[in-house]
Design an enzyme around this catalytic site. Structure first.
Site, mmCIF file in Angstrom:
data_model
loop_
_atom_site.group_PDB
_atom_site.id
_atom_site.type_symbol
_atom_site.label_atom_id
_atom_site.label_comp_id
_atom_site.label_asym_id
_atom_site.label_seq_id
_atom_site.Cartn_x
_atom_site.Cartn_y
_atom_site.Cartn_z
ATOM 1 N N ASP A 1 81.746 36.670 63.309
ATOM 2 C CA ASP A 1 80.805 36.413 62.226
ATOM 3 C C ASP A 1 80.195 35.029 62.369
ATOM 4 O OD1 ASP A 1 82.640 34.628 61.179
ATOM 5 O OD2 ASP A 1 83.029 35.747 59.342
ATOM 6 N N ILE A 2 79.177 34.761 61.561
ATOM 7 C CA ILE A 2 78.431 33.509 61.643
ATOM 8 C C ILE A 2 79.170 32.436 60.858
ATOM 9 C CG2 ILE A 2 76.240 32.373 61.108
ATOM 10 C CD1 ILE A 2 74.904 35.121 61.334
ATOM 11 N N ASN B 1 72.052 30.510 53.988
ATOM 12 C CA ASN B 1 71.313 31.090 52.863
ATOM 13 C C ASN B 1 70.975 30.044 51.812
ATOM 14 O OD1 ASN B 1 71.087 33.803 53.666
ATOM 15 N ND2 ASN B 1 73.176 34.242 53.015
ATOM 16 N N ASP C 1 68.335 36.524 56.613
ATOM 17 C CA ASP C 1 68.046 37.838 57.203
ATOM 18 C C ASP C 1 67.484 37.695 58.611
ATOM 19 O OD1 ASP C 1 68.907 39.078 54.926
ATOM 20 O OD2 ASP C 1 66.919 39.645 54.203
ATOM 21 N N GLU D 1 77.696 39.333 57.214
ATOM 22 C CA GLU D 1 77.394 38.624 58.464
ATOM 23 C C GLU D 1 78.473 38.861 59.511
ATOM 24 O OE1 GLU D 1 79.898 35.647 56.143
ATOM 25 O OE2 GLU D 1 78.569 37.334 55.756
#
Length: 299
Positions: free
Chosen positions: A177-178, A185, A194, A220
């Site tokens: 994941d990020i 965000n 996105d 994510e």
């Protein structure tokens, strides 16, 4: 993985695609919009007349109740079989195939993004068949990133695990994941978030084998299933992906966004392992990578 407070999602959200209503059957439509990402996934919007207005206002033909959507965001007009979309001075813009557009004629299959909602434009002689095909595709593919979704991933995982057991073949899984995605965000906005998710999938997908399977597991978080790959080689693949992402310039509207990922690797070599155990092992190693400082792969 539960408990990582850097995530924008606390748990995987499962969206159920509503069944196709009977009154839509047999309609001789020549153009429509289908929601492929966002609220009311799979919903079909037909032209009642020659104009459709999309926006946050309840007076719009298609209402999208999102902060990033203007009250009257964009307008679609139909003249004969030509449909044109025009931005109505919205704050965050209207995107057609990822390009911000003031006014453009739509072609069959174009993707229209308004806020965080994505529509697919369908036109031609058999829109109803195209709609059914799109609903089937949505059962397997994530509308935003265009990689496989969790539902299809779980089906394939069970199949590949069964094959690995039967023939005593290696099988590995990478979950990643990020790092600090919530900060992306919060700092750049959800539209930028996105865009990062889409670019990440494009970058990773371009470097994996044809037989490997990339999916959006939730939020994510992503997973890569690697048939015929043992743990040592899966770790090498994970490290290559990590370096690739770290060295990629992610951008949104000419703003560069630094992105790194953390990865966890598990293997099912010569083991009798169930799907949930397989995933849990990779997830635990992902948590370990984050605990050790992020931007690393653990296995």
């Amino acid at each position: 993985m539960i408990g990582d407070d850097d995530r924008g999602y606390d748990k995987t959200v499962v969206t159920v695609i509503a069944p196709i209503k009977s009154e839509l059957q047999g309609m001789d439509d020549d153009a429509c919009l289908v929601v492929i990402y966002g609220h009311e996934l799979g919903k079909k919007h037909r032209f009642a007349g020659d104009k459709l207005i999309i926006g946050r206002s309840s007076k719009c033909d298609i209402q999208i109740d999102e902060e990033s959507v203007s009250r009257s965001h964009c307008c679609l007009k139909r003249v004969g079989r030509v449909v044109t979309i025009r931005d109505m001075g919205s704050t965050n813009g209207t995107y057609v195939n990822d390009l911000q557009s003031e006014e453009v004629s739509l072609r069959d299959g174009d993707l229209v993004k308004v806020g965080q909602t994505i529509f697919k434009f369908l036109s031609g002689g058999n829109v109803e068949k195209a709609y059914h095909d799109e609903i089937y595709r949505l059962m397997h593919v994530d509308g935003l990133t265009q990689v496989f979704n969790k539902r299809y991933f779980m089906e394939r995982l069970e199949s590949e695990l069964s094959r690995a057991r039967r023939y005593d073949r290696p099988l590995s899984l990478i979950i990643f994941d990020i790092d600090h995605f919530k900060q992306v965000n919060d700092t750049y906005g959800h539209l930028a978030g996105d865009a990062v998710l889409k670019q990440l999938c494009q970058v990773v997908h371009s470097k994996i084998r044809r037989e490997d399977m990339l999916c959006r597991y939730g939020g994510e978080e992503f997973a890569i299933l690697l048939p015929e790959i043992d743990k040592a080689h899966a770790l090498l693949a994970a490290e290559k992906i990590r370096l690739l992402v770290e060295g990629t310039a992610f951008t949104f509207e000419r703003t560069q966004i630094p992105v790194t990922i953390s990865l966890g690797v598990s293997a099912a070599e010569k083991e009798t392992i169930e799907a949930d155990q397989f995933i849990q092992q990779a997830d635990e190693r992902l948590y370990q990578a984050k605990h050790l400082g992020r931007n690393r792969a653990c296995g």
